[in-house]
Scaffold this motif. Sequence first.
Motif, PDB file in Angstrom:
ATOM      1  N   ASP A   1     -15.201 -50.881  41.639  1.00 49.18           N
ATOM      2  CA  ASP A   1     -16.538 -50.543  42.141  1.00 49.18           C
ATOM      3  C   ASP A   1     -16.590 -50.448  43.666  1.00 49.18           C
ATOM      4  O   ASP A   1     -17.378 -51.139  44.331  1.00 49.18           O
ATOM      5  N   VAL A   2     -15.771 -49.574  44.243  1.00 46.67           N
ATOM      6  CA  VAL A   2     -15.773 -49.371  45.694  1.00 46.67           C
ATOM      7  C   VAL A   2     -17.059 -48.669  46.112  1.00 46.67           C
ATOM      8  O   VAL A   2     -17.534 -47.750  45.442  1.00 46.67           O
ATOM      9  N   GLN A   3     -17.617 -49.121  47.226  1.00 47.40           N
ATOM     10  CA  GLN A   3     -18.788 -48.483  47.823  1.00 47.40           C
ATOM     11  C   GLN A   3     -18.635 -48.496  49.339  1.00 47.40           C
ATOM     12  O   GLN A   3     -17.978 -49.377  49.893  1.00 47.40           O
ATOM     13  N   PHE A   4     -19.239 -47.519  49.975  1.00 53.00           N
ATOM     14  CA  PHE A   4     -19.359 -47.524  51.434  1.00 53.00           C
ATOM     15  C   PHE A   4     -20.834 -47.675  51.762  1.00 53.00           C
ATOM     16  O   PHE A   4     -21.666 -46.922  51.268  1.00 53.00           O
ATOM     17  N   THR A   5     -21.151 -48.681  52.554  1.00 52.30           N
ATOM     18  CA  THR A   5     -22.548 -48.965  52.872  1.00 52.30           C
ATOM     19  C   THR A   5     -22.653 -49.450  54.305  1.00 52.30           C
ATOM     20  O   THR A   5     -21.712 -50.046  54.844  1.00 52.30           O
ATOM     21  N   GLN A   6     -23.775 -49.217  54.908  1.00 53.27           N
ATOM     22  CA  GLN A   6     -24.007 -49.695  56.264  1.00 53.27           C
ATOM     23  C   GLN A   6     -24.899 -50.937  56.273  1.00 53.27           C
ATOM     24  O   GLN A   6     -25.303 -51.401  57.334  1.00 53.27           O
TER      25      GLN A   6
ATOM     26  N   PHE B   1     -18.824 -49.970  65.235  1.00 55.52           N
ATOM     27  CA  PHE B   1     -18.977 -50.115  63.784  1.00 55.52           C
ATOM     28  C   PHE B   1     -19.323 -48.769  63.161  1.00 55.52           C
ATOM     29  O   PHE B   1     -20.165 -48.014  63.660  1.00 55.52           O
ATOM     30  N   VAL B   2     -18.663 -48.486  62.027  1.00 58.13           N
ATOM     31  CA  VAL B   2     -18.898 -47.228  61.318  1.00 58.13           C
ATOM     32  C   VAL B   2     -19.562 -47.485  59.971  1.00 58.13           C
ATOM     33  O   VAL B   2     -20.596 -46.917  59.656  1.00 58.13           O
ATOM     34  N   THR B   3     -18.951 -48.366  59.158  1.00 58.90           N
ATOM     35  CA  THR B   3     -19.504 -48.651  57.831  1.00 58.90           C
ATOM     36  C   THR B   3     -18.824 -49.885  57.265  1.00 58.90           C
ATOM     37  O   THR B   3     -17.861 -50.397  57.829  1.00 58.90           O
ATOM     38  N   PHE B   4     -19.338 -50.344  56.137  1.00 58.88           N
ATOM     39  CA  PHE B   4     -18.694 -51.425  55.393  1.00 58.88           C
ATOM     40  C   PHE B   4     -17.937 -50.831  54.214  1.00 58.88           C
ATOM     41  O   PHE B   4     -18.444 -49.962  53.507  1.00 58.88           O
ATOM     42  N   PHE B   5     -16.728 -51.309  54.019  1.00 52.17           N
ATOM     43  CA  PHE B   5     -15.969 -51.045  52.801  1.00 52.17           C
ATOM     44  C   PHE B   5     -16.328 -52.174  51.840  1.00 52.17           C
ATOM     45  O   PHE B   5     -16.009 -53.328  52.077  1.00 52.17           O
ATOM     46  N   ASP B   6     -16.990 -51.840  50.750  1.00 52.25           N
ATOM     47  CA  ASP B   6     -17.569 -52.833  49.847  1.00 52.25           C
ATOM     48  C   ASP B   6     -16.971 -52.650  48.457  1.00 52.25           C
ATOM     49  O   ASP B   6     -16.813 -51.527  47.992  1.00 52.25           O
ATOM     50  N   TRP B   7     -16.638 -53.757  47.800  1.00 50.32           N
ATOM     51  CA  TRP B   7     -16.095 -53.659  46.446  1.00 50.32           C
ATOM     52  C   TRP B   7     -16.449 -54.909  45.652  1.00 50.32           C
ATOM     53  O   TRP B   7     -16.880 -55.911  46.212  1.00 50.32           O
ATOM     54  N   GLU B   8     -16.259 -54.808  44.352  1.00 51.34           N
ATOM     55  CA  GLU B   8     -16.510 -55.957  43.476  1.00 51.34           C
ATOM     56  C   GLU B   8     -15.378 -56.961  43.645  1.00 51.34           C
ATOM     57  O   GLU B   8     -14.215 -56.644  43.407  1.00 51.34           O
ATOM     58  N   ARG B   9     -15.745 -58.133  44.033  1.00 55.43           N
ATOM     59  CA  ARG B   9     -14.746 -59.156  44.351  1.00 55.43           C
ATOM     60  C   ARG B   9     -14.085 -59.706  43.091  1.00 55.43           C
ATOM     61  O   ARG B   9     -14.762 -60.007  42.104  1.00 55.43           O
ATOM     62  N   GLU B  10     -12.770 -59.832  43.149  1.00 55.16           N
ATOM     63  CA  GLU B  10     -12.038 -60.463  42.058  1.00 55.16           C
ATOM     64  C   GLU B  10     -11.953 -61.965  42.348  1.00 55.16           C
ATOM     65  O   GLU B  10     -11.549 -62.366  43.433  1.00 55.16           O
ATOM     66  N   THR B  11     -12.341 -62.771  41.355  1.00 53.99           N
ATOM     67  CA  THR B  11     -12.361 -64.232  41.538  1.00 53.99           C
ATOM     68  C   THR B  11     -11.555 -64.890  40.423  1.00 53.99           C
ATOM     69  O   THR B  11     -12.121 -65.411  39.459  1.00 53.99           O
ATOM     70  N   PRO B  12     -10.226 -64.877  40.565  1.00 52.99           N
ATOM     71  CA  PRO B  12      -9.394 -65.497  39.517  1.00 52.99           C
ATOM     72  C   PRO B  12      -9.644 -66.991  39.379  1.00 52.99           C
ATOM     73  O   PRO B  12      -9.546 -67.538  38.280  1.00 52.99           O
ATOM     74  N   GLY B  13      -9.950 -67.661  40.497  1.00 55.71           N
ATOM     75  CA  GLY B  13     -10.227 -69.094  40.427  1.00 55.71           C
ATOM     76  C   GLY B  13     -11.477 -69.383  39.621  1.00 55.71           C
ATOM     77  O   GLY B  13     -11.505 -70.295  38.783  1.00 55.71           O
ATOM     78  N   GLN B  14     -12.515 -68.606  39.871  1.00 58.54           N
ATOM     79  CA  GLN B  14     -13.765 -68.802  39.127  1.00 58.54           C
ATOM     80  C   GLN B  14     -13.558 -68.510  37.645  1.00 58.54           C
ATOM     81  O   GLN B  14     -14.086 -69.228  36.782  1.00 58.54           O
ATOM     82  N   SER B  15     -12.780 -67.477  37.356  1.00 57.72           N
ATOM     83  CA  SER B  15     -12.487 -67.169  35.947  1.00 57.72           C
ATOM     84  C   SER B  15     -11.739 -68.316  35.298  1.00 57.72           C
ATOM     85  O   SER B  15     -11.998 -68.669  34.135  1.00 57.72           O
TER      86      SER B  15
END
Length: 331
Positions: A228-233, A253-267
């Motif tokens: 779920d990659v997104q570019f957002t400001q 600053f141009v933008t944020f590279f945003d994605w769904e974080r993987e959390t193996p520890g939480q899993s």
Amino acid sequence: MAPSSSRQDGRWRFSVAVLAPVAICLIATAAASLGFVLWSAHEQDQRALERQQALARHVIELQLDRIPHDQQSVTIWDDAVIHAKLQFDPQWVGTNLGVWMHTFFGHDVAIILNDRNEPIYMSSGDTTVGIDAATRLLPDLQSSIADLRRKVAGGGIAAYQAGTSASPPYVSELAIVGGIPSLISVAPIISDSGTIAQTSGTEYLHVSIVHLDAEYARRLSAEYFIPDVQFTQLDSSAPNRAMLPLSNSAGRFVTFFDWERETPGQSLVFQTVPAMLAMFGTAGLVAVFLLYQLWKKSRDLDARRADSEHHARHDVLTGLANRVSFETAVS
């Protein structure tokens, strides 16, 4: 009354001496185990986030290197010099230097600049558009254009033609172009055979622009398996999202590279904590059962001891107090 009070005191002492330490040990062990699991999960999630951020940086670096490499397939070409500069052919330029960059490489915009850095051609997607649109974008591109001109003046093309440089000079950069966060690359149009001589500084330039939009985000997500990659400001504080700020070489600053974080520890926590709770719950039930058996035996022992003491102080037939009881009372 005395025997009853003694038995109650005995049960109280049993609870304090045996039950309380066992309960405290179980609770302390469970809390320590759960705390260790949570700490380990947090550390694992932090390391995973650092790896994901490193991957995101690497992906952007790869894209900044890929665009000029894509350009070189058409900018190092005798025909490109001829049809863009020497004998301008807008149809040929549109097919080979403009629309082709979108059709084959997925670039969003292509612009051709003359030796005075004036636009002579522009395509957007798979369509040729008027140069007025390119003129409106020039202010956002001037810094990169000037950087490339300086590299050319510094002998960048000559070094490539002499074989001392692996590639011609180019400038690839993050920028906001026309209000859209983008990857841009500026490259000179030069001869591949070396038979078409150009005075240094008179080379025409090819500008490629890739918008950091939803479509490009989907491409990166599929290519690099980043969910779920997104570019957002806009900065996001969602716990399940990770962000990497992207800036240009000047630190803007141009933008944020945003994605769904993987959390193996939480899993891992979600998988192990229920099992741990079940394990400690079972251990607690077993401990309670064993302690109950121990308490029951202790109670029976107290009852038999009290009964023995009663028989020692009373006549077996009449149940009356005997001499031992009398002497104990007198003393």
